[in-house]
Design an enzyme around this catalytic site. Sequence first.
Site, mmCIF file in Angstrom:
data_model
loop_
_atom_site.group_PDB
_atom_site.id
_atom_site.type_symbol
_atom_site.label_atom_id
_atom_site.label_comp_id
_atom_site.label_asym_id
_atom_site.label_seq_id
_atom_site.Cartn_x
_atom_site.Cartn_y
_atom_site.Cartn_z
ATOM 1 N N GLU A 133 1.218 9.158 7.883
ATOM 2 C CA GLU A 133 1.235 9.946 9.113
ATOM 3 C C GLU A 133 0.231 11.092 8.952
ATOM 4 O OE1 GLU A 133 4.366 12.149 12.169
ATOM 5 O OE2 GLU A 133 4.959 11.758 10.097
ATOM 6 N N HIS A 198 0.467 12.720 17.206
ATOM 7 C CA HIS A 198 -0.053 14.084 17.125
ATOM 8 C C HIS A 198 -1.418 14.161 17.815
ATOM 9 C CE1 HIS A 198 3.082 15.708 14.463
ATOM 10 N NE2 HIS A 198 3.161 14.462 14.041
ATOM 11 N N HIS A 219 6.844 8.657 17.535
ATOM 12 C CA HIS A 219 7.839 9.585 18.106
ATOM 13 C C HIS A 219 7.454 10.086 19.503
ATOM 14 C CE1 HIS A 219 5.154 12.553 16.307
ATOM 15 N NE2 HIS A 219 5.714 12.494 15.109
ATOM 16 N N ASP A 281 12.830 9.779 11.472
ATOM 17 C CA ASP A 281 11.838 10.780 11.101
ATOM 18 C C ASP A 281 12.470 11.802 10.146
ATOM 19 O OD1 ASP A 281 9.361 12.007 10.994
ATOM 20 O OD2 ASP A 281 9.622 13.141 12.846
#
Length: 410
Positions: A133, A198, A219, A281
């Site tokens: 990530e 992100h 997410h 997460d």
Amino acid sequence: MSKNDIKIINGHIITPYRVIKNGELFIRNGKIEAVCEGKADMEDAQIIDANGHYIAPGFIDIHVHGGGGSDFMDGSTDAFVQVAETHARYGTTAMLPTILTSTKAEIIRSLALYDQVVASTVRGSRFLGVHIEGPYFSMQQRGAQDPRYIRDPDPAEYFEILESSPSIKRWSVAPEKEGALPFGQLLRERGILPSIAHSDALYNDVVHAFENGYSLVTHLYSAMSGVTRRNAFRYGGIIESAYLIDEMDVEIIADGRHLPPELLKLVYKIKGADRTALITDAMRAAAMPEGRSILGSATNGMDVLVEDGVAKLPDRSAFAGSTATADRLVRTITEVADIPLIDAVRMMTATPARILGVDSYMGSLVPGNDADIVIFDQGVNIMMTLIKGRIVYDRDERTSTDITKEKITI
């Protein structure tokens, strides 16, 4: 009868599309041999009596950082084992260890430790590969990712990382970053799942990303663009794009903190159980008391505060990962979002298995699949977890060897 023959009786078996009441499930040599309505003709098998509880596929968490006080970036094989054992107690039978934005050296070190761990036997959740990530993210949507290490995709760097380990299965990237589209193509060519995360991308950016291999949104709603105005005109962001592109998969942190009930309902209504995966997460504070903690490496991570059932940045300006376990996800969306249990389980099992490409042998209770099984009560409290037919967690602290001694009643 083989000593590995097990029959689970007196339970409600959750398949992807129905619940078999008072069914029986037969396991042989770690595989599901049969799923039956009524009595199974395997009378010599050792018995686990589910005692009227639910029998479901083991939960599959495709985005998890830690738990039980450990993180996958702690720099030790013991940390991997601790996380695997912790989450198995809450029904997770398989997971995708996730490492955060950091230096190239730390990413490569974490991959090397993973490769070392999977070469040995771990008691706890199975590892399915590594999810990286970062670090190729938008600074504006960094969330709790360490800004010291956020940067653009660099072929010299990511080729070195890719060549360092065969275990990378997923990589989350902001697709609007320079060089992100050819990077997505490269990942797909190597059988690695590119995911959008992100990111401050607009709709056209997301469409181009999807065309270049990015088929999952990391997410959903967290650290990403929604409707925005530029030069007075409105544009759709990642959230709207995920809804508009039917084939785009999404994952959500259904811990009851990251998303309110109305958004959980909206995701389910538009994307459905077949395109939505539940993820924890989870960071190291999962299954631990609230208070001060660390996100990422114990020696080089970020200080966070755990309160109200979630991790936050110390100034409380943003969440910093969840403290959820898989059972909490299933329990939350059934209780607060009114999602049927059968669909909640599918979002924690069959859907993530398909997204990762492991649905040919896990994620559903069908003959031939691995006997990764969880038994839970009406409140989704875990009674027992089995991986390949072996008990790795039992509420009453029994083990697989106990099955050979007597019938187990849960």
